[in-house]
Design a protein around this motif. Structure first.
Motif, PDB file in Angstrom:
ATOM      1  N   GLY A   1      -7.670  -7.330   4.323  1.00  0.00           N
ATOM      2  CA  GLY A   1      -6.665  -6.582   5.076  1.00  0.00           C
ATOM      3  C   GLY A   1      -6.545  -5.143   4.624  1.00  0.00           C
ATOM      4  N   GLU A   2      -7.649  -4.407   4.712  1.00  0.00           N
ATOM      5  CA  GLU A   2      -7.669  -3.030   4.197  1.00  0.00           C
ATOM      6  C   GLU A   2      -8.374  -2.098   5.179  1.00  0.00           C
ATOM      7  N   PHE A   3      -7.697  -1.022   5.540  1.00  0.00           N
ATOM      8  CA  PHE A   3      -8.316   0.027   6.347  1.00  0.00           C
ATOM      9  C   PHE A   3      -9.207   0.883   5.442  1.00  0.00           C
ATOM     10  N   PHE A   4     -10.255   1.449   6.033  1.00  0.00           N
ATOM     11  CA  PHE A   4     -11.138   2.313   5.247  1.00  0.00           C
ATOM     12  C   PHE A   4     -11.725   3.389   6.152  1.00  0.00           C
ATOM     13  N   SER A   5     -12.051   4.511   5.525  1.00  0.00           N
ATOM     14  CA  SER A   5     -12.670   5.619   6.237  1.00  0.00           C
ATOM     15  C   SER A   5     -14.140   5.311   6.465  1.00  0.00           C
ATOM     16  N   LEU A   6     -14.612   5.517   7.684  1.00  0.00           N
ATOM     17  CA  LEU A   6     -16.022   5.283   7.984  1.00  0.00           C
ATOM     18  C   LEU A   6     -16.918   6.322   7.320  1.00  0.00           C
ATOM     19  N   ALA A   7     -16.409   7.512   7.121  1.00  0.00           N
ATOM     20  CA  ALA A   7     -17.217   8.587   6.533  1.00  0.00           C
ATOM     21  C   ALA A   7     -17.395   8.384   5.040  1.00  0.00           C
ATOM     22  N   HIS A   8     -16.321   7.993   4.364  1.00  0.00           N
ATOM     23  CA  HIS A   8     -16.408   7.816   2.906  1.00  0.00           C
ATOM     24  C   HIS A   8     -15.333   6.831   2.468  1.00  0.00           C
ATOM     25  N   ARG A   9     -15.785   5.656   2.036  1.00  0.00           N
ATOM     26  CA  ARG A   9     -14.829   4.644   1.590  1.00  0.00           C
ATOM     27  C   ARG A   9     -14.502   4.851   0.123  1.00  0.00           C
ATOM     28  N   SER A  10     -13.232   5.041  -0.160  1.00  0.00           N
ATOM     29  CA  SER A  10     -12.790   5.248  -1.537  1.00  0.00           C
ATOM     30  C   SER A  10     -11.805   4.162  -1.936  1.00  0.00           C
ATOM     31  N   ALA A  11     -11.646   3.983  -3.236  1.00  0.00           N
ATOM     32  CA  ALA A  11     -10.751   2.943  -3.759  1.00  0.00           C
ATOM     33  C   ALA A  11      -9.302   3.265  -3.396  1.00  0.00           C
ATOM     34  N   VAL A  12      -8.579   2.235  -2.982  1.00  0.00           N
ATOM     35  CA  VAL A  12      -7.157   2.413  -2.645  1.00  0.00           C
ATOM     36  C   VAL A  12      -6.365   2.503  -3.950  1.00  0.00           C
ATOM     37  N   PRO A  13      -5.507   3.516  -4.093  1.00  0.00           N
ATOM     38  CA  PRO A  13      -4.824   3.734  -5.382  1.00  0.00           C
ATOM     39  C   PRO A  13      -3.586   2.874  -5.600  1.00  0.00           C
ATOM     40  N   PHE A  14      -3.409   1.831  -4.821  1.00  0.00           N
ATOM     41  CA  PHE A  14      -2.260   0.942  -5.018  1.00  0.00           C
ATOM     42  C   PHE A  14      -2.683  -0.479  -4.669  1.00  0.00           C
ATOM     43  N   PRO A  15      -2.110  -1.483  -5.343  1.00  0.00           N
ATOM     44  CA  PRO A  15      -2.540  -2.868  -5.133  1.00  0.00           C
ATOM     45  C   PRO A  15      -1.712  -3.557  -4.050  1.00  0.00           C
ATOM     46  N   PRO A  16      -2.262  -4.615  -3.447  1.00  0.00           N
ATOM     47  CA  PRO A  16      -1.468  -5.414  -2.509  1.00  0.00           C
ATOM     48  C   PRO A  16      -0.471  -6.297  -3.263  1.00  0.00           C
ATOM     49  N   LEU A  17       0.705  -6.455  -2.693  1.00  0.00           N
ATOM     50  CA  LEU A  17       1.727  -7.306  -3.294  1.00  0.00           C
ATOM     51  C   LEU A  17       1.580  -8.729  -2.775  1.00  0.00           C
ATOM     52  N   ALA A  18       2.083  -9.677  -3.526  1.00  0.00           N
ATOM     53  CA  ALA A  18       2.058 -11.075  -3.089  1.00  0.00           C
ATOM     54  C   ALA A  18       2.994 -11.252  -1.897  1.00  0.00           C
ATOM     55  N   LEU A  19       2.586 -12.052  -0.919  1.00  0.00           N
ATOM     56  CA  LEU A  19       3.385 -12.290   0.284  1.00  0.00           C
ATOM     57  C   LEU A  19       4.149 -13.605   0.135  1.00  0.00           C
ATOM     58  N   ALA A  20       5.451 -13.550   0.324  1.00  0.00           N
ATOM     59  CA  ALA A  20       6.285 -14.764   0.285  1.00  0.00           C
ATOM     60  C   ALA A  20       6.386 -15.311   1.705  1.00  0.00           C
ATOM     61  N   PHE A  21       5.354 -16.030   2.128  1.00  0.00           N
ATOM     62  CA  PHE A  21       5.272 -16.522   3.503  1.00  0.00           C
ATOM     63  C   PHE A  21       6.377 -17.536   3.778  1.00  0.00           C
ATOM     64  N   PRO A  22       7.127 -17.373   4.870  1.00  0.00           N
ATOM     65  CA  PRO A  22       8.186 -18.338   5.197  1.00  0.00           C
ATOM     66  C   PRO A  22       7.597 -19.625   5.769  1.00  0.00           C
TER      67      PRO A  22
END
Length: 479
Positions: free
Chosen positions: A246-267
């Motif tokens: 679940g991550e968007f990325f640039s087609l021209a240059h993919r760089s590391a995302v500077p923040f992590p995904p949080l855990a989802l508390a699915f209902p």
């Protein structure tokens, strides 16, 4: 004590490495029992057609009958007229996969027979009815190195409790004398053929279909979405969960995302067939990717102002607020360049989806030679909310701008009262910038759906740090 401390330290290190290696998904797909039941209906219809096309081998052999002697028989041209699966169900097996159970299935076969008793030969036809067929199929779910889902048959068993065969013809009564032996051979052959067909059907039909789930989805010329699985699908007693990057990325240059995904508390919602959990990480990587691609830069000129607005973007208009402007750059057109110094960060909570972008507005005068003269630099902050929906398998949205605040960062035309420009900025935002953004958001971003799936009965709910979308599913077979 030294050895014990070393063991403890190694254990703690191993735990830390395990926790570090674990990756929270940015996007989660949950298929409920209702969704599995629907998929099961579609799959059983396909399997029924596959089984009805089973090719049965010819059967031949010898049999000795008291006071008759040795009988040589041949069963050929077996034609499976129908194979019906009236009762079946699919079950979730926690931490294992899925199980399909089929009961009380039945089939009908006809064919030809030939018999030789000493020098006597004859032939005829027969009818065979197979009843009380029980099939159990275990399906194992996984993922390959590319992040696509995989499915295979981990176990299959078929049990047939009743086979009845009736031979017609001059010597049909002979076959009926040893029908139990013939029926036993039919039973073993059919039990083997059914599971062979199931394994083949899963690999030939189901596995290729699952691979139509997009691992990457190209959105436009600038960005794409990574929907690869971060772990094999997991089953619980209530649902099948699929964790995606679940991550968007640039087609021209993919760089590391500077923040992590949080855990989802699915209902524990189960009213819909499928649920999608789109985390704040998912949306914020979109902002990060488009900002990095330079897509969050907008230029506004006089030609973009709607004709029904009695307003022109030139120094004559702005001289009413900045008197010295007309003296320095008399009767010249102007240009505004809007840009964000950093990617806007979006927040999701029970109250909805919001962001507070900080936008730099650089104003220029367009000189007679078309070059630009910098006038002033404003900073705009505001409260923006979003309305989210699903349309044609895409997440779509629209933005609403609340209160905006202007401040002067730099001026090349002297000091002036920034608040006097507030009404003009409101006009530019509501009439030009917002319609352009909403037109792009109305095109939407594709959800991770396999081919020929349509969604209906859409549910949209906001939870802490993620958006929950629920829907029912309709599968559209090929014409």
């Amino acid at each position: 004590m030294g050895a014990q401390s070393l063991v403890v330290a190694c254990g703690v290190l191993a735990l830390c490495l395990a926790l570090t290696g674990a990756t929270n998904p940015g996007f989660v797909v949950r298929i409920t029992q209702a969704g599995l039941d629907y998929a099961h209906q579609q799959g059983i219809a396909v399997l029924e057609k596959e089984l009805a096309q089973l090719k049965m081998p010819d059967i031949s052999g010898d049999f000795r009958i008291r006071r008759v002697g040795k009988v040589r028989y041949e069963i050929s041209r077996l034609d499976l007229r129908r194979f019906h699966l009236p009762y079946s169900r699919i079950s979730l097996v926690p931490n294992v996969g899925l199980q399909v159970s089929i009961s009380n299935a039945f089939a009908e076969v006809d064919g030809n027979w030939r018999v030789k008793i000493h020098f006597i030969r004859d032939h005829g036809s027969f009818d065979l009815k197979v009843e009380n067929i029980y099939i159990k199929i275990n399906l194992k779910l996984g993922s390959d190195t590319s992040g696509k889902p995989t499915i295979d048959t981990s176990d299959c068993s078929t049990r047939i409790s009743k086979v009845r065969v009736h031979f017609s013809g001059k010597f049909g009564w002979l076959y009926n004398l040893f029908h139990s032996a013939i029926e036993s051979r039919f039973r073993k052959i059919l039990e083997s053929k059914v599971c062979e067909n199931v394994v083949s059907s899963v690999r030939r039909e189901l596995q290729p279909y699952l691979r139509t789930l997009p691992v990457t989805a190209r959105i436009d010329a600038m960005a794409g979405i990574d929907y690869s699985l971060v772990a094999p699908p997991t089953t619980t007693a209530q649902s099948l969960d699929v964790d995606l990057k679940g991550e968007f990325f640039s087609l021209a240059h993919r760089s590391a995302v500077p923040f992590p995904p949080l855990a989802l508390a699915f209902p524990p919602d189960h009213d819909r067939m499928v649920y999608f959990g789109a985390s704040s990480y998912f949306f914020n990587t979109a902002s990060f990717a488009y900002h990095g691609a330079g897509a969050l830069v907008f230029e506004i000129t006089d030609s973009l102002i709607p004709k029904d607005i009695d307003f022109h973007l030139n120094t004559s208009t702005f001289s009413a607020f900045i008197p010295q402007l007309e003296k320095m750059y008399p009767d010249m057109l102007m240009k505004f360049r809007l840009s964000a110094s950093s990617a806007p960060f979006l927040n999701i909570g029970p109250g909805g989806l919001s962001l507070k972008p900080v936008v730099d507005i650089q104003a220029y005068a367009i000189l007679p030679n078309s070059s630009l003269a910098p006038l002033f630099l404003l900073s705009l902050t505001g409260n923006v909310s979003a309305v989210i929906d699903v349309k044609s398998g895409h997440i779509v949205g629209s933005l609403k701008v609340g209160r905006m605040k202007l401040s002067l960062k730099h001026s090349d035309v002297g000091t002036f009262q920034v608040r006097t420009l507030q009404s003009i900025m409101n006009i530019l935002a509501s009439s030009i910038l917002l319609p352009r953004l909403n037109a792009r958001l109305d095109q939407g971003f594709p959800l991770p759906l396999p081919d020929r799936i349509q969604l209906s009965n859409i549910l949209v709910r906001f939870h802490q740090d993620f958006l929950l979308l629920g829907a029912d599913v309709h599968y559209q077979p090929r014409g």
